[in-house]
Structures are given as C-alpha cells and as structure tokens.
Design a protein around this motif. Structure first.
Motif, PDB file in Angstrom:
ATOM      1  N   ALA A  57      30.654  43.500  24.263  1.00 63.27           N
ATOM      2  CA  ALA A  57      31.133  44.462  25.242  1.00 63.27           C
ATOM      3  C   ALA A  57      31.768  43.746  26.418  1.00 63.27           C
ATOM      4  CB  ALA A  57      29.983  45.338  25.719  1.00 63.27           C
ATOM      5  N   ASN A  58      32.855  44.315  26.927  1.00 62.04           N
ATOM      6  CA  ASN A  58      33.516  43.810  28.134  1.00 62.04           C
ATOM      7  C   ASN A  58      33.754  44.967  29.079  1.00 62.04           C
ATOM      8  OD1 ASN A  58      34.184  41.038  27.190  1.00 62.04           O
ATOM      9  ND2 ASN A  58      35.324  42.209  25.646  1.00 62.04           N
ATOM     10  N   ILE A  59      33.414  44.774  30.352  1.00 60.48           N
ATOM     11  CA  ILE A  59      33.752  45.791  31.348  1.00 60.48           C
ATOM     12  C   ILE A  59      34.588  45.108  32.419  1.00 60.48           C
ATOM     13  CG2 ILE A  59      32.862  47.442  33.041  1.00 60.48           C
ATOM     14  CD1 ILE A  59      30.317  47.627  31.365  1.00 60.48           C
ATOM     15  N   VAL A  60      35.757  45.670  32.676  1.00 55.76           N
ATOM     16  CA  VAL A  60      36.655  45.078  33.667  1.00 55.76           C
ATOM     17  C   VAL A  60      36.774  46.017  34.858  1.00 55.76           C
ATOM     18  CG1 VAL A  60      39.016  44.324  34.134  1.00 55.76           C
ATOM     19  CG2 VAL A  60      37.975  43.851  31.905  1.00 55.76           C
ATOM     20  N   CYS A  61      36.521  45.504  36.072  1.00 54.37           N
ATOM     21  CA  CYS A  61      36.759  46.267  37.291  1.00 54.37           C
ATOM     22  C   CYS A  61      37.932  45.628  38.013  1.00 54.37           C
ATOM     23  CB  CYS A  61      35.529  46.241  38.201  1.00 54.37           C
ATOM     24  SG  CYS A  61      34.110  46.999  37.462  1.00 54.37           S
TER      25      CYS A  61
END
Lengths: 291, 291, 291
Positions: B207-211
């Motif tokens: 999983a990757n979360i980019v802000c």
C-alpha cells in the motif's frame, strides 16, 4: 485490461461488509456488462448474488471477461483504509494476478464547497464531479492485492414468479430479525392480505410481530407493501436472516419474495447500479419442536 | 511549595492519555519555567518529551526545582475523575511525597451563561474567568496521590536542522497510520518536493498513500506543508507511530521532522503552553524482507 | 383478569434495566392500586422497592390481587424487543401462568406529526393519545412469557424520619460513584449544612468530592438541596451504589436519605407514577483500614 472507477466508493465498502460474514473467498466476475458475484456460504445453505452494472460506474473498461478470486476478509481490510467519501478505482492487467485499489479523498474540497458538491453528486453527472475532484485531490492511496484461484460453480438461478412479495423498510426488517433472535432460533414468516407476521418460539416464550400493509406515508421508502397471490408461511433460521441484514445500509427498503416451493429471496437494491440478493431454503418442519 | 492551576484541565488529561501507553512510570520535573517530562518507553526505543511552560498556567508557583515520580496508570485513573471542563490545581509541599489534585467543576454556570463564558475562555484572559467560576463553584474534588522515587537519566536532545519537515493535519496522520496497520507492520515515510508518501507491505499486498503539499485551504490547520532540503526516506515500526497518534486530540496539526541520520520527531503543539514530542529511531533495512 | 397499558413503555424498560443487575428473580405484585415489587439482591444486602401506581397507566385493570414471578433477565430480553416509543400492554388471566407483552410502535405517525404528538404527550391526556396512535398503528408485537413460582417474604418498611436528606442531580451522583470507584471500594457520605462530601481511600491515594448546597439554578432538577437535623457520616460499599445508579435514566434527580441507625435510601422518582427505591445498610467501621 480491467479498470473501473466508482465515485460512490462507499457502495463497494458496504457490499463487502454485507457479505464477508457469509462468504470467505469468492470470485468477482467482470464483463462488459458489469461486476457480479455469486457465492454459497461456507455451510452451503445460503446463496449470495451481487450485480453492479457497468453503467453505474463513472468509468468501466473490461476488455475481456475475467474472474478475480479474492479473500473477502483481506478485501475488507483494504477497503477499510478508504474513507466513506473516497472515489475508488480498481485496476488489473488481463493476465495479471494482482488487483490494484486506488482511493482518492476529496476531503478539502468537501469542506470548502460542500453544498455545491452535494448538489453535483445528487445530479449524478459523474463526469463533472470527476473533474472537480481531480483538481483538488490531495491524498491518494493505492494498494496492490494478490488475486487467488478459486474453483466455483456458477448456478443458474431461474426467474420465478413468487406467491408473495413484501417490500418494507430495511431498518424495520433488521430490527425484527434482531428482536426475535432474543427469543428463539427460527422465524416463521407468514404473509396474508392484511400483513406479514414474523413469529418465533423459545424457552422464554413465544413472540409474534405483525407489520400491516401501509402505503399512506410521506416517503415511499417508509411504506410496507404486500403483493400476494396466495398466503405463504415458511420457516427460516434466524442466524442467516441476521447475516442478510448486514446489507441494510445499502438500501432503505428490502424486498422479500416467497413461494412455498422455492428459497426465499431477500433483496437490497443498489441505487442505479444493481442489487445484492440473498437466497435461503426454508426449514422443513417435521414436528412442532423444530420451530 | 509547588502549586499550579490550569483552567483548561483537559490539556493535562489529554497529555496523560497520550503517553500512558508508551510510558509506565515517569518523573514530572517542575521548575519556575514550567512542567516538563522526559521518558523512554519500556523497550527503550522511543522517547517522549513534554513541555508545559509556566506562563500557560493561570497560576504557577514552584519555589524550588522538584522531580515528582508518578505511575501514569494511576494518574490516568485520577484524572478520569475530572470533567473535561474542570479547572485542575496541582499542589505539593517541598519535602512532600504526596501530590494533591484539585478539580473544580464549572458545571452550572456553563448551563446558564455558556455563550458568555465561551467568549471569555476564547479571550484567554484567565484571571477574569477564574473569578467568575469561583463564585458559582458547586462541586470540588481533591485527591491525594503518593509520589514515587524513580531513577531516571535526563538525556540532552541537541537542537538539529532536519532535512525534511512535514506539517499536516493530525487527524490525517492518525488515519494513515491506522490504515497502513491493516496491511503491514512498518511504514516507509518518503518526502519529496511533491509530497510525502507513506508505504507498507504485508501478506495481503502493498500500500502507498501520497499526501501532496496543499496550502490553498481555508483553515491553516488543514494545510499540508513540506519544507525540504533534500529527499528523505526512512522506515519505522507502525506500532510506535500508532502510539504517538494517541496525542491527536492535543492539536489539529502534527509536525514530522526527519533526517537520514537522526530519529524522527513527531510533534504535537500544545496551544500557548508548549509541546509533546515523540522521538523514534529509524529501522535499518538490511534487506527487502525487513520492510 | 389483569390488563394494564402504559403509553410511555420506556418506563418499564428502564425499571427492569435498573434492577436486573441486583435482582435475578422477583414477584411483581399487582392490585387495584398499582404494580409493585420488593426484592433483596442475591447476597441479601440491598433491598429494591418499586411502585407504579395504577393512575399512571392509561388503562389499569386488576380484578384480584396477583403475584407474578419473573426472571428479570428474560423480561429484559423481551422488553429489549420493544422500541423506546412503544406503547406496552401487559395481560394475564387470573389463573394463568402466562404473561403477554404487547408492543405497539407509533413509528410512522411520529415521523409525520412529531411536533403535535410531542405536545399531546406532554399534556398527559393519554386517552387522546391512544386514539391517535391506534389509527396509524403499523407494527404490533406480542410475546407470551411463562410465569414462575417464587417464594418471597414481604418486608414491612416502616416510614422513618431521616436525619439528613440530600436531593441532587442524578447524573452528578452517578458520576461521583463512578469516579470514586477508580480510587477505592467504599464511600463515606458525610452531610453537613455546607454540603455533602463523598470520600474514599485506596492504594493510589485518597479522594474527596464536595457538593455544596445550590438552589440558585434555572432548573429545579439541577439544584442540590440539603435538609438536615444533625450531621451524618456513613460508609457504604461503592459496588452497590454503582448498581443503584443504573436507575439514573428514570429521573433527573435522586434523593438520598440517611440516619445513623438506618439503611440509606436512594430514591429515583418515576414521574406521575411512583418510585424506585434502593435500601442499603451502612458498613460498620471497626477500624480505619475498613474504610
């Protein structure tokens, strides 16, 4: 190439939460007409059937039919990382054994332009919504999940004419199943012209709940309507009924179809997209004690 | 003689709830400049540093430096008997081994004069607030707690220039850490000019979360800002990150400072009073499997 | 023939929830004057006394005195199937060993005519309310419960003049009992002209909570009043006090009556109908350690 985009991502979250108690592993079948699923529960007593039509998605591309096997507990874990307002995109290569979930959070735009957005969403003009969201996107998640090989037999469910069809508020049905579980293990559902009766018996005593036909309400989703050719009375395990009511958040009303020689169908419509249906064979009552 | 009075007693409640998972026993160090605490977690991996400056208290008297050893589970039990709107006073003799907590509930005044009070509290003119409350006080609790002797080493934490400093909504950081814990055990935090990426991998998938940097929002506390000298990418145990986010209620934003050769600093500002900081050394990744 | 109808069915739900922790099985005694119950807790330390006067019911018919033995856990299960707004009817034959609960849900009428109904309910003109509900009824449950034979001794509780009577908000009393349970096992309740003091001591330390007399509040139910002939100070087990506070939802205020040679009485009034009272003998303190 498989790629679909669902603006109301919460629908997918609700569907998975609704069925993951009944079904452990299942194939999601994708074709150009939409996304569907058919699975028996682990004890092979109840059947779940899901349809999400392609035209309910903002974007739907499925170059060739594909069956994607998933463990629903894992899918649930992944979808729990998506917010209720997230836009969800699902992607897979044709030969791929990996499904990619992409979540986009329209959080800040919501705070600033909530009322306008709400109106746009209501109008269902998804392409406009899409442009708006994309300009202000500030949080994107993508999660890759390995797919599984699941052997499954696709049952043909013939269209049937049911002797009795009851439409009632889904919250009401949820509460009745939950209430009766306090008293007994099985429910007898009896439909007459006057109404539908849910009965149970247990060690404490006996309980009957009667819902009368009621169409004089302001909101159609609060009405209880009964279409009946002849009276029907069938017995079911409350345990399964309670599982079915996990789908309550999908729709404000539930439709219950019964015939004396057929499994009951408990259907939750998914607005503009399709349905989630549960099938359950009635219990055969040899004697009073079984009830 | 040690006696301090905190009108917003909820701050003390939140601080103790934020650190009691990490720290079992700790010394609260009092001097004329304020109240501070420094403690390692029980596995000696993370460090907690608290500062509540004396000028943030309505009244602050500390005649000579004193170190008060407390069991945080006990302090938590005692503070749970204080309401969120209570004024909290702490008292101890110089030679005393007892700390007295006093809670005053401005309950009824609130009901009658809520709006006026809210305005007074906003203006932070605490001496006025104090007089008001005291006239109508109708519930006072005092609790005496025995202090402990705790051996502790005070670490000097040198001021450092960090390669990357990310400020983001604390709720967002909380959710990301919680979401990623559904998938894996460690998080890779990578900062580039475009944004900050949180990644994990687990049995289910990756999983990757980019802000993205985002400063065009109405409220500054909703913004995500990135100050960066050079890109940084470090790996941390999610278990600790999740512990740090127990401090989320202290501040609407969190500041994350990273350098490749230093522990990460996760800081929650405490309005007008100081801060709560968590330090954690990065995991060294020998091979892919560790991530 | 026994048949009673209670428009505010939630009262019955609250009463049963309030006492079922203390009492396992009990006789509900019915006569033309009303419904009453008297029962010791299982350890024979506390006494519960309930009175629901006949004139508080919309309809009350009791041809001859009857004592109906019930298991309160079962009654609770049955009443949980009733909604908070349901009208509850109880029915039994004179010689019957079965009690029938009937629940009527005024759900839809509520949605349409909520404000008017609220006004009608306030005016307590139950016969009007009844007609309104009955026309729109669309959900009726009836549950038959087998009654039990319970041997019980009816204690005469003499009317007494108490040395000190404290009336205070029931929520405040609930919170004090809960808060002190974090610190110790027993509570010393001391009444003086200035106020009532609740004290405990435990391993962590000692706690005192003082509530001052306060009658200058807008709403009478928020006031704390003390009627005192002479100061009283008695010790009680907090475990029982916490059980008594399960009745908090029945009334916004609680009345605590104490004399040095009598059990304490903790009374919750039930509006227009009667009361729920708890009696508990004080602990005799031989030495300090017992406190």
């Amino acid at each position: 190439m498989f790629e679909v985009r669902l603006v109301q991502g919460s629908v997918l979250k609700k569907v998975v939460e609704a069925i993951r108690e009944l079904v452990t592993d299942a194939n999601f079948d994708c074709s150009s007409t939409g996304l569907s699923l058919q699975a028996m529960d682990s004890s092979h007593v109840a059947l779940v059937a899901l349809l999400l039509r392609s035209d309910g998605f903002e974007h739907f591309r499925c170059d060739r039919n594909v069956s994607m096997g998933m463990n629903l507990a894992n899918v649930s874990k992944i979808l729990r990382t998506a917010g209720n307002d997230d836009i969800i995109t699902l992607k897979a290569d044709d030969d791929g054994d990996v499904l990619t979930f992409m979540f986009e959070s329209p959080r800040l735009l919501y705070l600033e332009k909530g009322p306008i957005l709400a109106e746009i969403l209501q109008s269902s003009d998804f392409s406009v919504t899409y442009i708006c969201f994309d300009l202000d996107q500030d949080r994107i998640s993508d999660i890759e999940m390995k797919l599984m090989d699941i052997k499954s037999e696709h049952l043909g469910i013939p269209d049937a004419e049911y002797e009795a069809v009851v439409k009632m508020p889904s919250q009401e049905f949820l509460r009745i199943c939950k209430d009766l579980s306090n008293i007994g293990d099985t429910v007898v559902i009896s439909v007459t012209k006057e109404g539908v009766k849910f009965s149970t018996r247990g060690d404490i005593g006996n309980a009957n709940i009667v819902c009368r036909q009621n169409t004089t309400v302001d909101k159609p989703e609060d009405s209880t309507t009964i279409q009946m050719k002849e009276p029907v009375s069938l017995t079911f395990a409350l345990r399964y009924m309670n599982s079915f009511t996990k789908a309550t958040s999908l729709s404000s009303s539930v439709t219950i179809s019964m015939s004396s020689d057929l499994p009951i169908v408990v259907e939750y419509k998914i607005a503009d997209m399709g349905y989630l249906r549960f099938y359950l064979a009635p219990k055969i009552e040899d004697d009073e004690d079984q009830a």
